[in-house]
Design a protein around this motif. Sequence first.
Motif, mmCIF file in Angstrom:
data_model
loop_
_atom_site.group_PDB
_atom_site.id
_atom_site.type_symbol
_atom_site.label_atom_id
_atom_site.label_comp_id
_atom_site.label_asym_id
_atom_site.label_seq_id
_atom_site.Cartn_x
_atom_site.Cartn_y
_atom_site.Cartn_z
ATOM 1 N N VAL A 1 0.840 -1.205 0.000
ATOM 2 C CA VAL A 1 0.000 0.000 0.000
ATOM 3 C C VAL A 1 0.870 1.249 0.000
ATOM 4 O O VAL A 1 0.591 2.216 -0.720
ATOM 5 C CB VAL A 1 -0.956 0.003 1.206
ATOM 6 C CG1 VAL A 1 -1.729 1.317 1.276
ATOM 7 C CG2 VAL A 1 -1.940 -1.162 1.107
ATOM 8 N N TYR B 1 -6.810 -11.199 -7.501
ATOM 9 C CA TYR B 1 -5.841 -10.126 -7.240
ATOM 10 C C TYR B 1 -4.516 -10.379 -7.954
ATOM 11 O O TYR B 1 -3.879 -9.445 -8.448
ATOM 12 C CB TYR B 1 -5.575 -10.002 -5.742
ATOM 13 C CG TYR B 1 -6.518 -9.103 -4.993
ATOM 14 C CD1 TYR B 1 -7.221 -8.094 -5.648
ATOM 15 C CD2 TYR B 1 -6.695 -9.240 -3.623
ATOM 16 C CE1 TYR B 1 -8.079 -7.260 -4.960
ATOM 17 C CE2 TYR B 1 -7.549 -8.411 -2.923
ATOM 18 C CZ TYR B 1 -8.243 -7.419 -3.594
ATOM 19 O OH TYR B 1 -9.081 -6.599 -2.901
ATOM 20 N N THR C 1 -17.386 -6.989 0.443
ATOM 21 C CA THR C 1 -15.988 -6.574 0.482
ATOM 22 C C THR C 1 -15.209 -7.156 -0.697
ATOM 23 O O THR C 1 -14.288 -6.516 -1.220
ATOM 24 C CB THR C 1 -15.319 -7.004 1.800
ATOM 25 O OG1 THR C 1 -15.585 -8.397 2.054
ATOM 26 C CG2 THR C 1 -15.845 -6.190 2.964
ATOM 27 N N SER D 1 -13.507 -4.643 -3.331
ATOM 28 C CA SER D 1 -12.058 -4.743 -3.503
ATOM 29 C C SER D 1 -11.679 -4.922 -4.961
ATOM 30 O O SER D 1 -10.698 -4.334 -5.443
ATOM 31 C CB SER D 1 -11.505 -5.909 -2.670
ATOM 32 O OG SER D 1 -11.711 -5.684 -1.291
ATOM 33 N N ALA E 1 -12.197 -1.585 -6.667
ATOM 34 C CA ALA E 1 -11.129 -0.664 -6.279
ATOM 35 C C ALA E 1 -9.820 -1.022 -6.983
ATOM 36 O O ALA E 1 -9.078 -0.132 -7.433
ATOM 37 C CB ALA E 1 -10.940 -0.688 -4.767
ATOM 38 N N GLN E 2 -9.536 -2.324 -7.087
ATOM 39 C CA GLN E 2 -8.309 -2.751 -7.758
ATOM 40 C C GLN E 2 -8.348 -2.400 -9.244
ATOM 41 O O GLN E 2 -7.325 -1.999 -9.821
ATOM 42 C CB GLN E 2 -8.108 -4.261 -7.582
ATOM 43 C CG GLN E 2 -6.799 -4.781 -8.163
ATOM 44 C CD GLN E 2 -5.581 -4.251 -7.453
ATOM 45 O OE1 GLN E 2 -5.555 -4.180 -6.229
ATOM 46 N NE2 GLN E 2 -4.558 -3.872 -8.209
ATOM 47 N N ASN F 1 -9.986 5.206 -6.773
ATOM 48 C CA ASN F 1 -9.728 3.872 -6.219
ATOM 49 C C ASN F 1 -9.586 3.930 -4.700
ATOM 50 O O ASN F 1 -9.978 2.996 -4.002
ATOM 51 C CB ASN F 1 -8.480 3.264 -6.868
ATOM 52 C CG ASN F 1 -7.191 3.622 -6.158
ATOM 53 O OD1 ASN F 1 -6.760 2.947 -5.231
ATOM 54 N ND2 ASN F 1 -6.557 4.705 -6.591
ATOM 55 N N TRP F 2 -9.047 5.042 -4.193
ATOM 56 C CA TRP F 2 -8.826 5.150 -2.751
ATOM 57 C C TRP F 2 -10.136 5.175 -1.979
ATOM 58 O O TRP F 2 -10.219 4.640 -0.873
ATOM 59 C CB TRP F 2 -8.004 6.398 -2.445
ATOM 60 C CG TRP F 2 -6.611 6.333 -3.000
ATOM 61 C CD1 TRP F 2 -6.094 7.069 -4.034
ATOM 62 C CD2 TRP F 2 -5.558 5.462 -2.572
ATOM 63 N NE1 TRP F 2 -4.797 6.709 -4.270
ATOM 64 C CE2 TRP F 2 -4.431 5.736 -3.385
ATOM 65 C CE3 TRP F 2 -5.450 4.491 -1.580
ATOM 66 C CZ2 TRP F 2 -3.227 5.062 -3.242
ATOM 67 C CZ3 TRP F 2 -4.251 3.819 -1.429
ATOM 68 C CH2 TRP F 2 -3.151 4.103 -2.248
ATOM 69 N N TRP G 1 -11.307 1.605 -1.646
ATOM 70 C CA TRP G 1 -10.561 0.880 -0.608
ATOM 71 C C TRP G 1 -10.991 1.298 0.790
ATOM 72 O O TRP G 1 -11.091 0.468 1.696
ATOM 73 C CB TRP G 1 -9.063 1.120 -0.776
ATOM 74 C CG TRP G 1 -8.435 0.469 -1.961
ATOM 75 C CD1 TRP G 1 -7.783 1.090 -2.998
ATOM 76 C CD2 TRP G 1 -8.397 -0.934 -2.261
ATOM 77 N NE1 TRP G 1 -7.348 0.160 -3.909
ATOM 78 C CE2 TRP G 1 -7.702 -1.088 -3.489
ATOM 79 C CE3 TRP G 1 -8.886 -2.065 -1.620
ATOM 80 C CZ2 TRP G 1 -7.480 -2.335 -4.075
ATOM 81 C CZ3 TRP G 1 -8.664 -3.311 -2.202
ATOM 82 C CH2 TRP G 1 -7.976 -3.436 -3.410
ATOM 83 N N ASP H 1 -12.319 -1.195 3.570
ATOM 84 C CA ASP H 1 -11.577 -1.321 4.832
ATOM 85 C C ASP H 1 -12.481 -1.106 6.046
ATOM 86 O O ASP H 1 -12.326 -1.772 7.075
ATOM 87 C CB ASP H 1 -10.423 -0.314 4.873
ATOM 88 C CG ASP H 1 -9.323 -0.658 3.876
ATOM 89 O OD1 ASP H 1 -9.320 -1.795 3.372
ATOM 90 O OD2 ASP H 1 -8.484 0.218 3.599
ATOM 91 N N TYR I 1 -5.694 -3.805 8.337
ATOM 92 C CA TYR I 1 -6.654 -3.001 7.592
ATOM 93 C C TYR I 1 -6.886 -1.629 8.214
ATOM 94 O O TYR I 1 -7.274 -0.690 7.505
ATOM 95 C CB TYR I 1 -7.955 -3.782 7.391
ATOM 96 C CG TYR I 1 -7.847 -4.733 6.228
ATOM 97 C CD1 TYR I 1 -8.305 -4.383 4.968
ATOM 98 C CD2 TYR I 1 -7.216 -5.978 6.362
ATOM 99 C CE1 TYR I 1 -8.168 -5.237 3.885
ATOM 100 C CE2 TYR I 1 -7.072 -6.842 5.289
ATOM 101 C CZ TYR I 1 -7.554 -6.459 4.057
ATOM 102 O OH TYR I 1 -7.399 -7.302 2.991
ATOM 103 N N CYS J 1 -4.661 4.942 3.085
ATOM 104 C CA CYS J 1 -5.541 5.382 1.996
ATOM 105 C C CYS J 1 -5.738 6.896 2.027
ATOM 106 O O CYS J 1 -5.828 7.542 0.973
ATOM 107 C CB CYS J 1 -6.897 4.691 2.087
ATOM 108 S SG CYS J 1 -6.906 2.975 1.528
#
Length: 215
Positions: A45, A85, A148, A152, A155-156, A166-167, A170, A174, A193, A200
Amino acid sequence: MKIRTIVFLTLFTCGSLALLVGSWLQVIPFTLTEDLGFITGALSVWLTVVENIWNFPIGIANDIFFFVLFWQAGLFADMGLQVLYVLLGLQGWYLWLHGGKNKTSLRVSNISPLELLVLVLITGIATTSLTFYLQTLQDSAPFWDALTTVLSLVAQYMLNKKFVENWYGWILADLIYIPLYIYERLYLTGVVYVTFLVMCLFGIRAWLQSRRAYA
């Protein structure tokens, strides 16, 4: 290299070694898998915040550690998420290097309203479908695990395309992950997290500055 970067890496290295030794000697109640997930996750991160391409290989290593951890905890959607991922990490690695104009490195930008709307609709549909599927697998938290997971992935996707938004994805994920992992007694992962959540906030600030620099 900036002084604050050197300080961060020094403290991070010392803290990581202390964590690994503590778990190895059973002084602290965490497994080595959790430790390695924490270490690679936090480093990944931070590298993303500073737009360093090494966030992808470190992130792929993090995915492998969390795959094992979630398999042991019975969080099947999160386990499967790690496989996706890895694939998305490989895609993002390529896009950051060659996804810009004329195959140049990708720059920070904002997502278009239409694309954002499509992602919101996909999130709702995919979360509903995945929740029903996870219920058939007797997942320990089907709705939250599904939500989630989808958040995720979205966001990815935005991170791979270097969208500032994207932040925010996340952060939302989180805020759900933290109590979920505490409930599952994955306390160190919950701390991971919390760390991600704080980073973030720094990520938003750094990427907004980067976007203005490119304007």
